[in-house]
Scaffold this active site. Structure first.
Site, PDB file in Angstrom:
ATOM      1  N   THR A 187     -15.083  -5.318  13.987  1.00  5.01           N
ATOM      2  CA  THR A 187     -15.183  -5.419  15.788  1.00  5.01           C
ATOM      3  C   THR A 187     -16.818  -5.893  15.737  1.00  5.01           C
ATOM      4  O   THR A 187     -17.542  -5.272  14.803  1.00  5.01           O
ATOM      5  CB  THR A 187     -15.133  -3.982  16.188  1.00  5.01           C
ATOM      6  OG1 THR A 187     -15.423  -3.912  17.558  1.00  5.01           O
ATOM      7  CG2 THR A 187     -15.803  -2.805  15.495  1.00  5.01           C
ATOM      8  N   GLU A 332     -11.382   0.518  17.096  1.00  7.28           N
ATOM      9  CA  GLU A 332     -11.317   1.678  16.513  1.00  7.28           C
ATOM     10  C   GLU A 332     -10.239   2.700  16.929  1.00  7.28           C
ATOM     11  O   GLU A 332     -10.056   3.735  16.154  1.00  7.28           O
ATOM     12  CB  GLU A 332     -12.795   2.466  16.859  1.00  7.28           C
ATOM     13  CG  GLU A 332     -13.898   1.651  15.964  1.00  7.28           C
ATOM     14  CD  GLU A 332     -14.343   0.783  16.972  1.00  7.28           C
ATOM     15  OE1 GLU A 332     -13.946  -0.037  17.943  1.00  7.28           O
ATOM     16  OE2 GLU A 332     -15.883   0.269  16.940  1.00  7.28           O
ATOM     17  N   LYS A 440     -18.090  -9.528  27.602  1.00  5.87           N
ATOM     18  CA  LYS A 440     -16.778  -9.834  26.916  1.00  5.87           C
ATOM     19  C   LYS A 440     -16.501 -11.200  27.799  1.00  5.87           C
ATOM     20  O   LYS A 440     -16.209 -11.034  29.306  1.00  5.87           O
ATOM     21  CB  LYS A 440     -15.821  -8.590  27.227  1.00  5.87           C
ATOM     22  CG  LYS A 440     -14.647  -8.814  26.465  1.00  5.87           C
ATOM     23  CD  LYS A 440     -13.699  -7.643  26.432  1.00  5.87           C
ATOM     24  CE  LYS A 440     -12.994  -7.386  25.205  1.00  5.87           C
ATOM     25  NZ  LYS A 440     -12.187  -6.175  25.106  1.00  5.87           N
ATOM     26  N   TRP A 445     -15.823 -10.680  22.512  1.00  5.93           N
ATOM     27  CA  TRP A 445     -16.907 -10.309  22.536  1.00  5.93           C
ATOM     28  C   TRP A 445     -18.005 -11.144  22.251  1.00  5.93           C
ATOM     29  O   TRP A 445     -17.842 -12.043  21.216  1.00  5.93           O
ATOM     30  CB  TRP A 445     -17.081  -8.903  21.519  1.00  5.93           C
ATOM     31  CG  TRP A 445     -16.453  -7.998  22.019  1.00  5.93           C
ATOM     32  CD1 TRP A 445     -15.483  -7.061  21.473  1.00  5.93           C
ATOM     33  CD2 TRP A 445     -16.635  -6.947  23.252  1.00  5.93           C
ATOM     34  NE1 TRP A 445     -14.803  -6.123  22.155  1.00  5.93           N
ATOM     35  CE2 TRP A 445     -15.805  -5.971  23.338  1.00  5.93           C
ATOM     36  CE3 TRP A 445     -17.656  -7.049  24.272  1.00  5.93           C
ATOM     37  CZ2 TRP A 445     -15.884  -5.042  24.325  1.00  5.93           C
ATOM     38  CZ3 TRP A 445     -17.737  -6.287  24.966  1.00  5.93           C
ATOM     39  CH2 TRP A 445     -16.676  -5.279  25.258  1.00  5.93           C
TER      40      TRP A 445
END
Ligand code: AMP
Length: 543
Positions: A187, A332, A440, A445
């Site tokens: 991420t 996550e 975003k 991202w």
């Protein structure tokens, strides 16, 4: 403590595909291939090919816990890798091909990927980065001999179908600790480098059960599920596991994600359930509207990854009679934390009231717990008004990052999400803001810090801030705010051209504004919240 006397069968990813092969063997898996055609297979065939692929991985020298990377679209071969790699005790690492090549190199080296499987689309990308991937020993093109390139700079490029074909279908999936790592997904961080989230077999199975529930994705053997959300985005939100779990027909759209292609696939395969970020639905709705079309089979859409615009919610629900479930999650969280099904009490509400509830990010999936806290970490009331940082915990929430050098990801056993939210008395959560400054755009991202870093490396730039500003098509696009050095005469075109060779196309700022000063906070950091406020109504240049 008296122990229960039940079998201690570990929760293994391989059991999902074996269950599907045994109980839903002839249920179809339809894939739009990179090669251009539509490929049909089923769960029986998928399980068989995954077992053979596990043999091929063994022959390639892939051992327990080794990372096997993919650069691939949603398709049946990618599914086979999902089950073969994790099922044999190795770790599937889904690389995001939309990242800049330098980021891909950094991530693959950090993960110490041993093998790389990729779709033909990504051959040029792999050729660009291959020399810098320090740990990759095996390079496999996910196609058959007829589609292998005549020439490539990659030495010993292997052909996927030639690896699978000679293998005997004899593999027995190994049983091991359910806490073993199964998949790895990076991420983007607000600061510094990307972070690896390492899912286990146990977390994946528990997440799959929860995602399939009626008040969540509501998936069953009656459904035809089409995940538009990529398999390189947190395992396509778990649909690649939930569909075999419940025996749903699976339709995988490959590289064709435009409105027309998706609509045609929906209709041809009679899709009932589709999932993706708001941006893809914008394209689909625009196509459907422009041509006066209707959905003949679509009953439910799962929309998340970014807040769903209320006009989109209304269009699906009111204009097209498609039930929307607004979901929130993060890499996550495996990734789903909440989904937006109504409760029995809402049956008496007006359609407008029901839409207002559905616009929120939804209720927590059972198994996960949420709370909102103030600046001192004290829990705030569930009154739908008190906004604070959202914390999460549960068996499919990350407790640390892969090879994390810094300590203390959790706070008192809770994961701080970085999102700001309220929770109402019925448990519906609403994201009110992001404490992060990431942007975003179209579900991807963009790190504002990275953009600022590049801008500030330009000799004529004194200071630069990058903020996300609402965009009608991409949710958000980066706007670059620049303070020039005295006497500099930089133009918008010059600075945009400066970005082009340095980042992926979608990360290049959409526009540049020049200002005299950027507001600074008490510790000398740029006050981006103030800038966002200042440019809230900013109009993007036409075209
Ligand atoms: P990622 O790890 O890339 O999936 O991004 C996770 C982040 O996306 C969350 O922390 C939220 O900031 C944002 N996000 C995900 N779903 C939603 C949603 N439904 N509404 C608003 N923001 C969302």
């Amino acid at each position: 403590m008296l122990n229960g006397l039940m079998m201690q069968t570990p929760l293994m990813i391989s059991t999902l595909i074996e269950h599907a092969a045994r109980h839903h063997g002839d249920t179809e898996i339809v894939s739009q291939r990179v090669e251009g055609d539509l490929h049909r297979s089923n769960y029986r065939e998928l399980a068989c090919r995954a077992r053979k692929l596990a043999g091929a991985l063994r022959d390639l020298g892939v051992r327990e816990s080794d990372r096997v990377a993919t650069l691939a679209w949603n398709g049946y071969r990618h599914m086979e890798l999902y089950y073969a790699v994790s099922g044999s005790g190795a770790v599937l690492h889904t690389l995001n091909p939309r990242l800049h090549p330098d980021q891909i190199v950094w991530i693959a080296n950090h993960a110490e990927d041993q093998a790389l499987f990729f779709d033909a689309t990504f051959l040029p990308l792999v050729e660009t980065v291959a020399a810098r991937l320090k740990t990759v020993r095996s390079w496999v093109l996910m196609t058959d001999r007829g589609h292998m390139p005549a020439k490539t700079s990659i030495a010993n490029l292997l052909c996927y179908e030639e690896l699978v074909a000679p293998q005997a279908d004899a593999c027995e999936w190994p049983m091991f600790d359910e806490n073993a790592a199964a998949t790895l997904c990076y991420t983007s961080g607000t600061t510094g480098d990307p972070k690896g989230v390492l899912y286990s077999h146990r977390s994946t199975l528990l997440h799959s059960y929860a995602v399939s529930l009626p008040d969540a994705a509501c998936l069953s053997a009656h459904d035809v599920a089409l995940p538009v959300v990529p398999m390189f985005h947190a395992n396509a939100w778990g649909i690649v596991y939930a569909a075999p779990l419940v025996g749903a027909k699976l339709v995988l759209p490959g590289p064709r994600l435009d409105g027309q292609s998706l609509y045609e696939l929906f209709e041809r395969e009679q899709v009932t359930h589709a999932s993706g970020v708001p941006t893809v639905w914008q394209g689909l709705l625009a196509h459907v509207r422009a041509h006066g079309l209707r959905f003949s089979s679509l009953r439910r859409t799962l929309i998340g990854g970014a807040a769903i615009p209320s006009s989109m919610l209304r269009a699906f629900e009111v204009d097209y009679g498609v039930d929307v479930s607004h979901g929130w999650g993060m890499t996550e969280m495996s990734p789903v934390g909440t989904m937006g099904a109504l409760k029995r009490k809402h049956a008496a509400d007006s359609p407008e009231q029901r839409l207002a509830v559905k616009a929120k990010q939804g209720r927590v999936l059972p198994g996960v717990d949420l709370k909102v806290v103030d600046g001192d970490g004290r829990e705030l009331p569930w009154d739908g008004k008190s906004a604070g940082e959202l914390y999460a915990r549960g068996p499919w929430v990350a407790r640390d990052y892969f090879k994390n050098q810094r300590s203390g990801v959790l706070r008192d056993g809770w994961f701080p999400t970085g999102d700001v939210a309220t929770i109402d008395a019925d448990g519906y959560m609403l994201i009110t803001d992001r404490s992060k400054d990431l942007i975003k755009s179209g579900g991807e991202w963009s790190s504002s810090i990275e953009i600022e870093d590049i801008a500030m490396s330009h000799p004529a730039v004194a200071m630069a801030a990058c903020i996300g500003v609402r965009h009608p098509k991409w949710d958000e696009r980066p706007l670059l705010v620049v303070v020039q050095k005295p006497d500099a005469r930089l133009t918008r075109a010059e600075i945009l051209a400066y970005f082009a060779p340095k980042v992926a196309k979608w990360q290049v700022p959409e526009d540049v504004v020049f200002v005299d000063a950027i507001p600074l906070g008490p510790t000398g950091k740029m006050l981006k919240s103030k800038l966002r406020q200042q440019f809230r109504d900013y109009r993007w240049p036409a075209g």
